[in-house]
Design an enzyme around this catalytic site. Structure first.
Site, short mmCIF file in Angstrom:
data_model
loop_
_atom_site.label_atom_id
_atom_site.label_comp_id
_atom_site.label_asym_id
_atom_site.label_seq_id
_atom_site.Cartn_x
_atom_site.Cartn_y
_atom_site.Cartn_z
N SER A 14 0.83 -1.22 0.00
CA SER A 14 0.00 0.00 0.00
C SER A 14 0.86 1.27 0.00
CB SER A 14 -0.99 0.00 1.17
OG SER A 14 -0.34 0.19 2.41
N MET A 92 10.78 -7.02 4.02
CA MET A 92 10.98 -7.82 5.23
C MET A 92 12.37 -8.43 5.33
SD MET A 92 8.04 -7.71 6.78
CE MET A 92 7.63 -9.19 7.67
N ARG A 93 13.36 -7.74 4.81
CA ARG A 93 14.73 -8.24 4.95
C ARG A 93 15.61 -7.10 5.42
NH1 ARG A 93 17.03 -12.71 2.60
NH2 ARG A 93 18.98 -11.60 2.33
N HIS A 111 8.84 3.27 9.14
CA HIS A 111 8.66 2.38 10.30
C HIS A 111 7.42 2.86 11.06
CE1 HIS A 111 9.76 -0.34 13.48
NE2 HIS A 111 9.67 0.64 14.36
N LEU A 146 19.22 -2.16 12.85
CA LEU A 146 17.78 -2.39 12.67
C LEU A 146 17.03 -1.13 13.11
CD1 LEU A 146 15.40 -4.32 12.08
CD2 LEU A 146 15.55 -5.09 14.45
N ASP A 147 16.55 -0.37 12.13
CA ASP A 147 15.80 0.87 12.40
C ASP A 147 16.59 1.86 13.25
OD1 ASP A 147 13.64 -0.21 10.94
OD2 ASP A 147 12.86 -1.22 12.71
C1 GRF Z 1 3.85 -0.65 6.87
O1 GRF Z 1 3.17 -0.60 8.10
C2 GRF Z 1 5.24 -0.11 6.98
O2 GRF Z 1 5.36 0.96 7.88
C3 GRF Z 1 6.01 -1.30 7.50
O3 GRF Z 1 5.45 -2.40 6.80
C4 GRF Z 1 4.11 -2.10 6.44
C5 GRF Z 1 4.01 -2.28 4.96
O4 GRF Z 1 2.71 -2.11 4.47
N1 GRF Z 1 7.43 -1.13 7.31
P1 GRF Z 1 2.46 -1.99 2.91
O5 GRF Z 1 3.07 -3.24 2.27
O6 GRF Z 1 3.12 -0.74 2.42
O7 GRF Z 1 0.97 -1.97 2.75
#
Ligand code: GRF
Length: 197
Positions: A14, A92-93, A111, A146-147
């Protein structure tokens, strides 16, 4: 020269979709172009959304690849598409130090919490379980941690009266979709591109 972005996703997409819409006819129009959307998962719903918008997509499936091979594929995909800026949107990596150093200060992430208070996955669950009256969406540069990178923008999400995790996420995502295009637009205005990239 207009900066070329790669948006890296792993799922729903999104934020990627919102950024692409703002490039088409919003705050990012004329500021950048999306060279490619790269997914670490072949089943990411965001891939189809990107294709529907006419954006080039690449699936870099991490399964079965060792870290060095994955880095090679990621770096060569970014190079093939002449990418200047890497935008993580639900990716997610953790990027390896090699990738981070190649694109130093040119990788952004969003984040869904204040990165000083919560790092890693589950930020909305954390805010909900802790009954936080508010949380903060953070856009930051990506470094080796990490962040832990420099924060470039933050915006508060009011969580008072939110009675479910879904509601917390819904309120948070609405703010994410406002903040990320604005933060990226302001980042791009101060970006100096190296013509050799
Ligand atoms: C979001 O909440 C973003 O902040 C986090 O992962 C989620 C991804 O959502 N890092 P989308 O795939 O952009 O809908």
């Amino acid at each position: 020269m207009i900066p070329r972005l790669a948006i890296l996703i792993s799922g729903r997409g999104s934020n990627m979709q919102t950024l692409a819409q703002r490039v088409q006819d919003g705050i990012l129009a004329g500021q950048c172009e999306i060279a490619v959307v790269i997914s670490s998962r072949p089943d990411a719903a965001g891939l189809e959304l990107a294709q529907q918008m006419g954006i080039a997509t690449v699936e870099l499936d991490v399964r079965g690849m060792d870290k060095a091979a994955y880095d090679d594929s990621l770096l060569s995909t970014l190079a093939e598409h002449h990418v200047d800026v890497v935008v993580l949107a639900g990716y997610m990596r953790i990027l390896s130090p090699r990738v981070v150093s190649h694109y130093r200060n040119r990788i952004l992430n969003i984040h869904p919490a204040d990165t000083a208070l919560h790092q890693g996955l589950g930020a909305y669950d954390w805010a909900f379980e802790q009954k936080q009256p508010s949380t903060k969406i953070t856009v930051h540069l990506v470094d080796e941690g990490l962040d832990t990178g420099t924060v470039i923008a933050q915006r508060e999400v009011n969580l008072t009266g939110a009675t479910s995790l879904e509601e917390v996420e819904q309120r948070g995502l609405a703010v994410e979709h406002e903040l990320y295009p604005e933060a990226l637009a302001s980042f791009l205005t101060s970006l100096t591109l190296n013509p050799e990239n």
